[in-house]
Design a protein around this motif. Structure first.
Motif, PDB file in Angstrom:
ATOM      1  N   GLY A  40      -9.080  -5.582 -16.290  1.00 42.91           N
ATOM      2  CA  GLY A  40      -9.236  -4.527 -16.772  1.00 42.91           C
ATOM      3  C   GLY A  40      -7.902  -3.464 -16.555  1.00 42.91           C
ATOM      4  O   GLY A  40      -8.230  -3.276 -16.029  1.00 42.91           O
ATOM      5  N   LEU A  41      -7.010  -4.537 -16.654  1.00 40.69           N
ATOM      6  CA  LEU A  41      -6.123  -3.613 -15.813  1.00 40.69           C
ATOM      7  C   LEU A  41      -5.780  -2.341 -16.249  1.00 40.69           C
ATOM      8  O   LEU A  41      -4.750  -1.361 -16.114  1.00 40.69           O
ATOM      9  N   PRO A  42      -5.267  -2.654 -17.858  1.00 37.37           N
ATOM     10  CA  PRO A  42      -5.312  -1.485 -18.783  1.00 37.37           C
ATOM     11  C   PRO A  42      -5.952  -0.379 -18.644  1.00 37.37           C
ATOM     12  O   PRO A  42      -5.323   1.142 -18.094  1.00 37.37           O
ATOM     13  N   ALA A  43      -6.658  -0.123 -18.114  1.00 39.61           N
ATOM     14  CA  ALA A  43      -7.831   0.891 -18.166  1.00 39.61           C
ATOM     15  C   ALA A  43      -8.318   1.401 -16.493  1.00 39.61           C
ATOM     16  O   ALA A  43      -8.283   2.419 -16.785  1.00 39.61           O
ATOM     17  N   GLN A  44      -7.066   0.429 -16.139  1.00 40.06           N
ATOM     18  CA  GLN A  44      -7.088   0.715 -14.643  1.00 40.06           C
ATOM     19  C   GLN A  44      -5.739   1.583 -14.062  1.00 40.06           C
ATOM     20  O   GLN A  44      -5.290   1.293 -12.625  1.00 40.06           O
ATOM     21  N   ALA A  45      -4.579   1.376 -15.095  1.00 35.22           N
ATOM     22  CA  ALA A  45      -3.158   1.226 -14.440  1.00 35.22           C
ATOM     23  C   ALA A  45      -2.316   2.492 -13.516  1.00 35.22           C
ATOM     24  O   ALA A  45      -1.815   2.318 -13.034  1.00 35.22           O
ATOM     25  N   GLY A  46      -3.673   3.145 -13.503  1.00 34.72           N
ATOM     26  CA  GLY A  46      -2.930   4.591 -12.519  1.00 34.72           C
ATOM     27  C   GLY A  46      -2.723   4.154 -10.548  1.00 34.72           C
ATOM     28  O   GLY A  46      -2.126   3.626 -10.632  1.00 34.72           O
ATOM     29  N   GLU A  47      -3.831   2.387 -10.855  1.00 35.52           N
ATOM     30  CA  GLU A  47      -4.158   1.313  -9.410  1.00 35.52           C
ATOM     31  C   GLU A  47      -2.475   1.558  -9.712  1.00 35.52           C
ATOM     32  O   GLU A  47      -2.078   1.042  -8.219  1.00 35.52           O
ATOM     33  N   LEU A  48      -1.463   0.968 -10.396  1.00 33.89           N
ATOM     34  CA  LEU A  48      -0.452   0.982  -9.987  1.00 33.89           C
ATOM     35  C   LEU A  48       0.571   1.809  -9.476  1.00 33.89           C
ATOM     36  O   LEU A  48       1.774   1.471  -9.157  1.00 33.89           O
ATOM     37  N   PRO A  99       0.808  -0.858  -0.069  1.00 31.69           N
ATOM     38  CA  PRO A  99      -0.273  -0.023   0.470  1.00 31.69           C
ATOM     39  C   PRO A  99       0.528   1.375  -0.048  1.00 31.69           C
ATOM     40  O   PRO A  99       2.096   0.992   0.739  1.00 31.69           O
ATOM     41  N   GLY A 100       0.956   2.367  -1.018  1.00 30.24           N
ATOM     42  CA  GLY A 100       1.139   3.431  -0.764  1.00 30.24           C
ATOM     43  C   GLY A 100       2.219   3.412  -2.030  1.00 30.24           C
ATOM     44  O   GLY A 100       2.310   4.453  -2.938  1.00 30.24           O
ATOM     45  N   VAL A 101       2.245   2.265  -2.387  1.00 28.08           N
ATOM     46  CA  VAL A 101       2.948   2.165  -3.753  1.00 28.08           C
ATOM     47  C   VAL A 101       2.166   1.960  -4.813  1.00 28.08           C
ATOM     48  O   VAL A 101       2.392   2.813  -5.837  1.00 28.08           O
ATOM     49  N   VAL A 102       1.277   0.524  -4.279  1.00 30.41           N
ATOM     50  CA  VAL A 102       0.519   0.987  -5.442  1.00 30.41           C
ATOM     51  C   VAL A 102      -0.771   1.420  -4.866  1.00 30.41           C
ATOM     52  O   VAL A 102      -1.532   1.733  -3.716  1.00 30.41           O
ATOM     53  N   GLY A 103      -1.733   1.974  -6.369  1.00 28.47           N
ATOM     54  CA  GLY A 103      -3.547   1.505  -5.239  1.00 28.47           C
ATOM     55  C   GLY A 103      -4.115   0.864  -4.739  1.00 28.47           C
ATOM     56  O   GLY A 103      -3.653   0.417  -4.783  1.00 28.47           O
ATOM     57  N   PRO A 104      -5.220   1.447  -3.682  1.00 29.27           N
ATOM     58  CA  PRO A 104      -6.145   0.475  -3.176  1.00 29.27           C
ATOM     59  C   PRO A 104      -6.624   0.445  -4.338  1.00 29.27           C
ATOM     60  O   PRO A 104      -7.383  -0.906  -3.419  1.00 29.27           O
ATOM     61  N   ASN A 105      -7.255   0.021  -5.349  1.00 32.77           N
ATOM     62  CA  ASN A 105      -7.635  -0.568  -6.476  1.00 32.77           C
ATOM     63  C   ASN A 105      -7.439  -1.632  -7.101  1.00 32.77           C
ATOM     64  O   ASN A 105      -7.479  -1.542  -8.172  1.00 32.77           O
ATOM     65  N   LEU A 106      -6.107  -2.097  -6.895  1.00 30.44           N
ATOM     66  CA  LEU A 106      -5.159  -2.805  -7.394  1.00 30.44           C
ATOM     67  C   LEU A 106      -5.871  -3.805  -8.042  1.00 30.44           C
ATOM     68  O   LEU A 106      -5.853  -4.151  -6.583  1.00 30.44           O
ATOM     69  N   PRO A 107      -5.786  -4.555  -8.449  1.00 30.11           N
ATOM     70  CA  PRO A 107      -7.490  -5.557  -8.496  1.00 30.11           C
ATOM     71  C   PRO A 107      -5.726  -7.134  -8.236  1.00 30.11           C
ATOM     72  O   PRO A 107      -5.171  -6.925  -8.593  1.00 30.11           O
ATOM     73  N   ALA A 108      -6.758  -7.212  -6.657  1.00 32.07           N
ATOM     74  CA  ALA A 108      -5.668  -8.416  -6.356  1.00 32.07           C
ATOM     75  C   ALA A 108      -5.978  -9.359  -7.147  1.00 32.07           C
ATOM     76  O   ALA A 108      -4.453 -10.662  -6.745  1.00 32.07           O
ATOM     77  N   SER A 109      -6.658  -9.989  -8.391  1.00 26.33           N
ATOM     78  CA  SER A 109      -6.428 -11.273  -8.952  1.00 26.33           C
ATOM     79  C   SER A 109      -5.275 -10.971  -9.694  1.00 26.33           C
ATOM     80  O   SER A 109      -4.131 -12.274 -10.212  1.00 26.33           O
TER      81      SER A 109
END
Length: 174
Positions: free
Chosen positions: A123-131, A58-68
């Motif tokens: 759907g990670l490409p659409a949420q890439a900011g969560e990385l 946490p803090g390195v990646v966003g809280p909504n980075l898919p856990a899967s």
């Protein structure tokens, strides 16, 4: 441009840049070595895959980075990195070294392929900011890892140099 388009563009350009660099500098360098030294160099690069655990911080990646995606990627990278380290440690015991070389390449490439699958499914490409800060891993580091896995398999499965075949033939005759 959408987040997904930017991520996909970065990923494609990451592969393009690394393929250009690999072809111009790394491939000639690896080809100048015997197989053991080349696999040792590749294992040294892959020994840093423990860094994939950053996907769980946490803090390195966003809280909504898919856990899967994050969990599998983190532990798959850790496993590949540890196997690469074991290859480096066992360099003087060749049968064990080769076992770990094959293992880290199978686990490592399998991890990357499954990471792509999990990223698409989540759907990670659409949420890439969560990385977050880990964004550089799939864009800069993963393409080089995949390219070196492909080359490692080429070395493992490709034709042996004449000198190696001659030595193997002499050993078989003895």
């Amino acid at each position: 441009m959408s987040t997904e388009s930017i991520f996909q563009t970065h990923l494609v350009l990451g592969y393009a840049a690394w393929l250009l660099c690999f072809g111009a500098y790394i491939l000639p360098w690896l080809k100048s070595m015997d197989r053991v030294r080349a696999h040792r160099a590749i294992a040294a690069l892959h020994s840093f895959r423990f860094f994939g655990l950053a996907f769980l911080l946490p803090g390195v990646v966003g809280p909504n980075l898919p856990a899967s995606f994050a969990t599998f990627a983190a532990y798959g990278d850790l496993a590949a990195g540890l196997l690469a380290m074991l290859a480096l440690i066992t360099i003087r015991i060749r049968p064990i070294f080769w076992l770990f070389v094959v293992a880290f390449n199978l686990v490592g490439m399998g991890d990357l392929v499954l990471d792509y699958y999990h990223a698409i499914q989540a759907g990670l490409p659409a949420q890439a900011g969560e990385l977050g800060a880990a964004y550089a891993i799939p864009i800069i580091y993963v393409p080089l890892l995949m390219i070196t896995h492909v080359f490692a398999f080429y070395l493992l499965l490709g034709p042996q140099p004449k000198a190696t075949r001659a030595l193997a033939g002499e050993a078989a005759v003895s």
